[in-house]
Design a protein around this motif. Structure first.
Motif, short mmCIF file in Angstrom:
data_model
loop_
_atom_site.label_atom_id
_atom_site.label_comp_id
_atom_site.label_asym_id
_atom_site.label_seq_id
_atom_site.Cartn_x
_atom_site.Cartn_y
_atom_site.Cartn_z
N ASP A 18 0.84 -1.21 0.00
CA ASP A 18 0.00 0.00 0.00
C ASP A 18 0.87 1.25 0.00
N ASP A 19 1.90 1.25 0.86
CA ASP A 19 2.79 2.42 0.93
C ASP A 19 3.48 2.65 -0.42
N PHE A 20 3.91 1.54 -1.05
CA PHE A 20 4.58 1.67 -2.36
C PHE A 20 3.65 2.31 -3.38
N PHE A 21 2.42 1.79 -3.48
CA PHE A 21 1.49 2.34 -4.47
C PHE A 21 1.05 3.76 -4.09
N ASN A 22 0.94 4.02 -2.80
CA ASN A 22 0.61 5.38 -2.34
C ASN A 22 1.64 6.40 -2.84
N LEU A 23 2.91 5.97 -2.93
CA LEU A 23 3.96 6.90 -3.38
C LEU A 23 3.64 7.52 -4.73
N PHE A 24 2.88 6.77 -5.53
CA PHE A 24 2.55 7.22 -6.89
C PHE A 24 1.09 7.66 -7.01
N GLY A 25 0.44 7.81 -5.86
CA GLY A 25 -0.94 8.29 -5.87
C GLY A 25 -1.98 7.19 -6.09
N PHE A 26 -1.57 5.93 -5.97
CA PHE A 26 -2.54 4.84 -6.16
C PHE A 26 -2.98 4.29 -4.80
N ARG A 27 -4.04 3.48 -4.84
CA ARG A 27 -4.60 2.86 -3.62
C ARG A 27 -4.93 3.92 -2.56
N THR A 28 -5.43 5.06 -3.01
CA THR A 28 -5.77 6.13 -2.08
C THR A 28 -7.28 6.19 -1.94
N GLU A 29 -7.73 6.19 -0.71
CA GLU A 29 -9.17 6.17 -0.46
C GLU A 29 -9.84 7.39 -1.07
N GLY A 30 -11.01 7.18 -1.66
CA GLY A 30 -11.79 8.30 -2.17
C GLY A 30 -11.47 8.67 -3.60
N VAL A 31 -10.46 8.02 -4.21
CA VAL A 31 -10.12 8.35 -5.60
C VAL A 31 -10.78 7.32 -6.52
N ASP A 32 -11.44 7.81 -7.57
CA ASP A 32 -12.06 6.91 -8.54
C ASP A 32 -11.04 6.62 -9.64
N TYR A 33 -10.41 5.46 -9.56
CA TYR A 33 -9.34 5.14 -10.50
C TYR A 33 -9.85 4.74 -11.88
N GLU A 34 -11.18 4.63 -12.00
CA GLU A 34 -11.75 4.33 -13.32
C GLU A 34 -12.16 5.62 -14.03
N ALA A 35 -12.09 6.74 -13.31
CA ALA A 35 -12.56 8.01 -13.89
C ALA A 35 -11.54 8.56 -14.89
N ASP A 36 -12.08 9.25 -15.90
CA ASP A 36 -11.22 9.90 -16.89
C ASP A 36 -10.47 11.03 -16.17
N THR A 37 -9.16 11.01 -16.24
CA THR A 37 -8.36 11.97 -15.48
C THR A 37 -7.38 12.67 -16.41
N ASP A 38 -7.29 13.99 -16.28
CA ASP A 38 -6.34 14.74 -17.10
C ASP A 38 -4.95 14.66 -16.45
N PRO A 39 -3.97 14.08 -17.12
CA PRO A 39 -2.64 13.98 -16.50
C PRO A 39 -1.88 15.31 -16.48
N ALA A 40 -2.33 16.28 -17.31
CA ALA A 40 -1.60 17.55 -17.38
C ALA A 40 -2.01 18.46 -16.23
N VAL A 41 -1.10 18.67 -15.30
CA VAL A 41 -1.37 19.51 -14.12
C VAL A 41 -0.25 20.54 -14.03
N ASP A 42 -0.62 21.81 -13.84
CA ASP A 42 0.40 22.84 -13.69
C ASP A 42 0.80 22.99 -12.24
N ILE A 43 2.05 23.31 -12.01
CA ILE A 43 2.48 23.65 -10.65
C ILE A 43 2.38 25.17 -10.52
N PRO A 44 1.47 25.67 -9.66
CA PRO A 44 1.42 27.12 -9.47
C PRO A 44 2.76 27.59 -8.86
N ASN A 45 3.16 28.79 -9.18
CA ASN A 45 4.41 29.35 -8.62
C ASN A 45 5.66 28.57 -8.97
N LEU A 46 5.65 27.95 -10.16
CA LEU A 46 6.85 27.31 -10.64
C LEU A 46 7.75 28.39 -11.22
N VAL A 47 8.97 28.47 -10.71
CA VAL A 47 9.84 29.58 -11.13
C VAL A 47 10.83 29.11 -12.20
#
Ligand code: NAD
Length: 393
Positions: A364-393
Motif C-alpha cells: 500500500d505504501d509503495f502504491f501510495n507513493l505514486f498516488g494509487f490505492r488512495t481512499e476516495g479516488v475513482d481510478y476508473e474516472a477519466d483523469t487529465d494527466p496535465a497539471v500545472d504547478i502554481p508558482n513554478l519559477v
C-alpha cells in the motif's frame, strides 16, 4: 485518460494526480491537527517533492506557517505519459500553500548544478531576503560535478566482502537469498560523490557567500543507520560510506555557521517505503517485518510523523541537546522492537510472510507513493494527466 499503475520492478512509471493530491492533503491535515511549531519562518528544501523532503516542506509550511521554496527533479506530463509523483505532489502543495496565504515557490531542475543554486539564491534574495532553515533531502542515482563535469553513479553494495542474506520481491511476497558482490574502490568513491555531503556543503557555502542565510540559520540532512542485519548493505556498505561523509560535512558546516550562531544537523530517520528505499536489496523485507512489529506495538510512523517529531522535539525545541546527530530512528531501534524483528527475520520465508511481516502495508505504501490505492479516488474516472504547478519559477 484512465490512469493505472504500471510497475517495472521497484519502479512505477505512472502516477495519479488526484491520488498524489490527496496524499499531500493527508500530510497537511496531520500537521495542522498538531500543536503549531515555533519555527522556522523562511525555508529552502532541496529534494522537496517526495519522501522525507516533501514531509519536511509540509511540516514547515503547514506546521509553522513558513514560506518555502522547494527544489526537485520531476517531470511534467507529456502526451499520454503522466507526470512523476513529485510533480503532482508539488502542484498540490503549492495550491494549498496559496490558499493558506503562504509564500511558496517551486524550482524544477538539477540541484547539483550551479545554475539551479544561483536561480534559487536569486529567488530567496528577491522574495524572502534570507532563509533560516535549509533541509537537504536529495536522493539520486547520479550526480554531475559542477566544477569537473564528471558524472558519478551511486551503487548499493557491500564494501570489502560479498554479502548474502534474505530478500523479498515485494510484489509477489517471494523470499529468496541474494548475494551482492563488494563494490570496487571507484564505486565507493562515486557513491560518496553522489550521496555524501559535498553538494550539501556547496549549497550552504553559496547561500552563506550570497548573504542568503539568516542569523542563526539551521540546516539538516538525512541519514539512516538500521540494524546489524542490514549493516553490510547499508551502514557499512557504499551508502553508509556516503552517510559518514554527510556526517563529516555536518561537523564542518557547524564550524562555518557558528560565526552567525547557525547550526548543522544530520537526522537519522526511520526506515520507510520511499522511491529510494524500495531499490535497496534486503531492505523491503526488513521494512515489512519492522512495519508489522511497530504497528502491533502502536509505534509506527510515516514520513510526516517523523518530520513533525523532528521539528517539534529537536529542531524547534529549546530543551533539545546540541549534538549534531539527531536520532528519530529511536523507536525503530528500541531494544524490544529490534529483538522481535530479528526473531522474525531468522524464521521468515515465503510461506510465513503473511504472518511475520506486513506485506500489504508495504505494498500500500509503495502504491501510495505514486498516488494509487488512495481512499476516495475513482481510478476508473477519466483523469487529465496535465497539471500545472502554481508558482513554478
Ligand atoms: P525520495 O526518493 O523520496 O526523495 C528524493 C528527492 O530528491 C525527490 O524530491 C527528488 O525529486 C529529489 N532529487 C533527486 N535528484 C535530484 C536532483 N538532481 N536535483 C534536485 N532534486 C533531486 O527519497 P527519500 O527516501 O525521502 O530520501 C531523502 C533522504 O532521506 C536521503 O538522504 C535518504 O538517504 C534519507 N533517508 C531515507 C530513509 C528511508 O527509509 N527512505 C531513511 C532514513 C534516511
Amino acid at each position: 485518460m484512465i490512469i493505472q499503475p504500471k510497475t517495472r520492478g521497484f519502479i512505477c512509471t505512472t502516477a495519479h494526480p488526484e491520488g498524489c493530491a490527496r496524499q499531500v492533503q493527508q500530510q497537511i491535515d496531520y500537521v495542522k491537527a498538531h500543536k503549531k511549531l515555533s519555527g522556522p519562518v523562511n525555508v529552502l528544501v532541496v529534494g522537496a517533492s517526495t519522501g522525507y523532503g516533501l514531509a519536511s516542506r509540509i511540516t514547515a509550511a503547514f506546521g509553522a506557517g513558513a514560506n518555502t521554496i522547494g527544489v526537485f527533479f520531476d517531470k511534467p506530463a507529456e502526451g499520454a505519459r503522466t507526470a512523476s509523483a513529485g510533480w503532482y505532489n508539488s502542484a498540490a502543495l503549492e495550491k494549498a500553500a496559496a490558499e493558506q496565504g503562504l509564500k511558496s515557490f517551486s524550482i524544477v531542475g538539477d540541484a547539483f548544478s550551479d545554475s539551479i543554486k544561483t536561480k534559487t539564491i536569486d529567488l530567496i534574495k528577491a522574495e524572502f531576503g534570507t532563509v533560516d532553515l535549509v533541509v537537504y533531502s536529495v536522493a539520486s542515482p547520479r550526480r554531475t560535478h559542477p566544477v569537473t563535469g564528471e558524472t558519478f553513479s551511486s551503487v548499493i553494495k557491500p564494501v570489502g566482502n560479498a554479502y548474502t542474506n534474505k530478500t523479498m520481491n515485494f510484489h509477489s511476497g517471494e523470499v529468496s537469498t541474494v548475494t551482492i558482490e563488494p563494490a570496487t574502490e571507484d564505486e565507493v568513491r562515486q557513491t560518496i560523490a553522489v550521496m555524501g555531503g559535498e553538494d550539501w556543503g556547496m549549497w550552504i557555502d553559496q547561500l552563506q557567500a550570497a548573504g542568503a542565510l539568516a542569523e542563526g540559520a539551521t540546516t539538516v540532512a538525512y541519514s539512516y543507520i538500521g540494524p546489524e542485519v542490514t549493516h553490510p548493505i547499508y551502514k557499512d556498505g557504499t551508502i553508509g560510506q556516503a552517510k559518514n561523509d554527510l556526517e563529516k560535512t555536518a561537523i564542518a558546516l557547524n564550524e562555518k555557521l557558528s560565526a552567525t550562531n547557525g547550526r548543522a544537523f544530520v537526522s537519522v530517520n526511520k526506515a520507510l517505503v520511499t522511491q529510494s528505499s524500495s531499490a535497496i536489496p534486503v531492505v523491503p523485507l526488513y521494512i515489512s517485518a519492522l512495519y508489522r512489529v511497530m504497528k502491533d506495538k502502536e509505534l509506527h510512523e510515516n514520513c510526516i510523523q517523523q518530520m513533525y517529531r523532528l521539528f517539534a522535539e529537536h529542531l524547534y525545541n529549546s530543551d533539545a541537546g546540541s549534538s549534531h546527530l539527531i536520532r528519530i530512528d529511536d523507536w525503530e531501534m528500541r531494544e524490544d522492537v529490534q529483538a522481535e524483528v530479528m526473531k522474525r527475520w531468522s524464521e521468515i520465508e515465503t510461506a510465513n510472510v503473511p504472518v511475520l511481516a506486513d506485506l500489504p502495508g508495504y505494498q500500500d505504501d509503495f502504491f501510495n507513493l505514486f498516488g494509487f490505492r488512495t481512499e476516495g479516488v475513482d481510478y476508473e474516472a477519466d483523469t487529465d494527466p496535465a497539471v500545472d504547478i502554481p508558482n513554478l519559477v
